[in-house]
Design a protein around this motif. Structure first.
Motif, short mmCIF file in Angstrom:
data_model
loop_
_atom_site.label_atom_id
_atom_site.label_comp_id
_atom_site.label_asym_id
_atom_site.label_seq_id
_atom_site.Cartn_x
_atom_site.Cartn_y
_atom_site.Cartn_z
N ALA A 54 -58.86 38.22 50.11
CA ALA A 54 -57.87 38.89 49.32
C ALA A 54 -57.17 37.86 48.35
O ALA A 54 -56.90 38.41 47.22
N ALA A 202 -66.51 42.59 53.00
CA ALA A 202 -65.22 42.81 53.23
C ALA A 202 -64.59 43.31 51.88
O ALA A 202 -63.71 44.09 51.96
N ARG A 205 -65.14 47.02 51.14
CA ARG A 205 -64.59 47.86 51.87
C ARG A 205 -63.01 47.79 51.45
O ARG A 205 -62.40 48.76 51.21
N GLN A 206 -62.36 46.77 51.01
CA GLN A 206 -61.04 46.64 50.64
C GLN A 206 -60.85 47.58 49.49
O GLN A 206 -59.70 48.25 49.44
N GLU A 209 -60.83 51.27 50.49
CA GLU A 209 -59.94 51.82 51.47
C GLU A 209 -58.38 51.75 50.78
O GLU A 209 -57.81 52.43 51.06
N GLU A 210 -58.36 50.46 50.22
CA GLU A 210 -56.95 50.20 49.84
C GLU A 210 -56.76 50.33 48.27
O GLU A 210 -55.48 50.72 47.91
N ASP A 211 -57.57 49.90 47.41
CA ASP A 211 -57.40 50.10 45.86
C ASP A 211 -57.90 51.38 45.52
O ASP A 211 -57.59 51.83 44.09
#
Length: 497
Positions: A54, A202, A205-206, A209-211
């Motif tokens: 992150a 990871a 996927r982030q 799913e998030e951005d």
């Protein structure tokens, strides 16, 4: 690497720097990284994946979307590839041939008017898409178009890819300066995977799913790309361009590589050399520990033999081999008047040193040798070395090459333009896909990619199409020579297939 010509990095003790009098050779850098680093991430410590990615989100900005296309203005065919000039006399639109002409309004709108130029030979949807720009104001009038780029930005591998990464931010800035894509400013989120496959997966996927990225563009992940392909397939998110060397690029329907690296590096040289040079007996030496080296060596040998040449020695050599005297003597005893060396930079150094001691000076074909090993052994290599490439050498020439050169000078000065081409071309492919698909969703982009036929990205890549299913590695390449002054110069006028 940014800055002076002799800035260096270390990889297994070998200095890697670009050619003194010529641009760096990006696919050779990738080949060397795969050869040198494929087993142990180039000696760098592999970070833990959990909870590490992150903080490495590197760039979430849209770039200078509100600025005018070029501060200087009056550039005629400013940036060539569709970034309009400002001030009196903006750029004309590029036609399918990549040539452009005409007068512009110079209003700073990023639209540029004028009649299409004549000419031919470099037709591509990408050239047309870049030329057209967005037709909107430079700031972009719609919501940001979010794309991701996950790959290796740190450590030895990341250091050697710095110039290549620069092409992606240059493309973003140039597109946003011209009004974005269909009025959408491009928001680029870059994530460093630290050469760790778990970290890479990871991050993929982030960002999905998030951005909510619509695509991944220019992932330079030669050691990690395969770790994320199942996630791309799960969400139907495409990945475009990037290193195009990791095997994952060629075994997933959501991966859209541009050509490939391993095959063209060998095949282009073997095919061109047997047709244009007098040498007929070649010795081939390649790194034993790297599958990519075997592929490149075999890609050289096949056309060389098919054209009437002989492979008098073909030998795998360990990265740990301390001395190449045995290999030099075997090549000399077999009458080899040319050698193809698919070795890392440090091994190339030892190979050239052994050749010097034995006073053996065959013609050199190289895949993977660092520019340092070429420069430091100029008595062996200068005026005597040929190198394959997977795209057109970026020197002032065709409009698409000129566009990249000027864009880098305008938005990202100080980086190597030939290395930058890897990710710049990824961006131009993305823009062509959006134009062909008629929209900016992931589904539109995939549909656009499937519809492209014979795409050359303005003449910088071999003609390519991306249908349903997996996409096979390309085989076409170009050839350049290291001349007597140490400069890398093209010897092919187009792609050798």
């Amino acid at each position: 690497m940014r800055g002076a010509h002799h800035v260096t990095q270390q990889c297994r003790g070998a200095q890697l720097r670009r050619f003194r009098l010529g641009p760096a050779w990006a696919p050779a850098c990738l080949a060397a990284l795969v050869i040198c680093c494929g087993l142990a991430a180039c000696g760098t410590r592999v970070p833990d994946a959990a909870g590490r990615f992150a903080a490495s989100l590197r760039s979430g900005s849209v770039g200078p979307g509100g600025q005018t296309a070029l501060a200087s203005g009056g550039q005629g065919s400013s940036l060539g590839a569709g970034v309009a000039g400002t001030g009196p006399g903006g750029s004309g639109a590029l036609n399918a041939s990549g040539a452009g002409s005409g007068s512009g309004s110079g209003s700073g709108s990023g639209s540029g008017s004028g009649s299409p130029g004549a000419g031919g030979g470099y037709g591509s949807s990408a050239a047309s898409a870049l030329a057209a720009g967005s037709g909107a104001a430079a700031s972009g009038t719609n919501s940001p178009l979010v794309i991701g780029a996950v790959g290796t930005l740190s450590g030895i591998v990341g250091d050697e890819l710095t110039d290549s990464w620069s092409g992606l931010t240059t493309w973003r800035d140039a597109v946003n300066a011209a009004g974005g894509i269909d009025g959408h400013p491009v928001k680029l989120i870059e994530v460093d995977d630290g050469s760790d496959p778990g970290h890479y997966a990871a991050a993929i996927r982030q960002l999905i799913e998030e951005d909510h990225v619509v695509a991944f563009v220019g992932n330079l992940a030669p050691l990690t790309f395969s770790a994320g392909t199942s996630i791309l397939e799960q969400y139907d998110i495409p990945a475009l361009g990037g290193d195009s060397s990791n095997v994952g690029w060629f075994d997933s329907p959501m991966a859209f590589p541009i050509n490939s690296v391993n095959i063209p590096l060998g095949r282009a040289v073997g095919l061109w050399a047997i047709q244009h040079l007098k040498q007929r007996k070649a010795a081939v030496f390649y790194v034993d520990e790297a599958a990519a080296a075997v592929v490149t060596a075999q890609a050289f040998e096949a056309p060389w033999k098919a054209g009437g040449g002989q492979i008098v020695v073909s030998q795998a050599v360990s990265l740990a081999n301390p001395d190449y005297t045995t290999q030099i003597l075997s090549a000399e005893d077999a009458g080899a008047d040319a050698v193809m060396i698919v070795l890392d930079g440090a091994s190339c150094e030892r190979f050239f040193q052994a050749a010097r001691r034995q006073e053996y000076r065959p013609l050199i074909f190289s895949a993977g040798c660092s520019s340092a090993s070429i420069n430091d052994n100029s008595d062996i290599t200068y005026g005597n070395t040929y190198i394959g490439d997977a795209h057109t050498l970026i020197v002032p020439s065709i409009p698409a090459a000129n566009a990249l050169i000027q864009a880098e000078a305008t938005f990202n000065p100080g980086y190597d333009v030939n290395a930058a081409a890897l990710t710049w071309l990824s961006g131009t492919l993305f823009q062509a896909a959006v134009a062909a698909g008629g929209g900016v969703t992931s589904a539109d982009i995939i549909r656009g990619l499937h519809s492209l036929r014979g795409e050359t990205l303005g003449g910088l890549a071999p003609a390519e199409s991306w249908g349903d299913g997996d996409h096979n590695p390309g085989e076409c390449g170009t050839v350049a020579a290291v001349n007597a002054a140490g400069a890398l110069v093209p010897v092919t006028s187009g792609f050798v297939c």
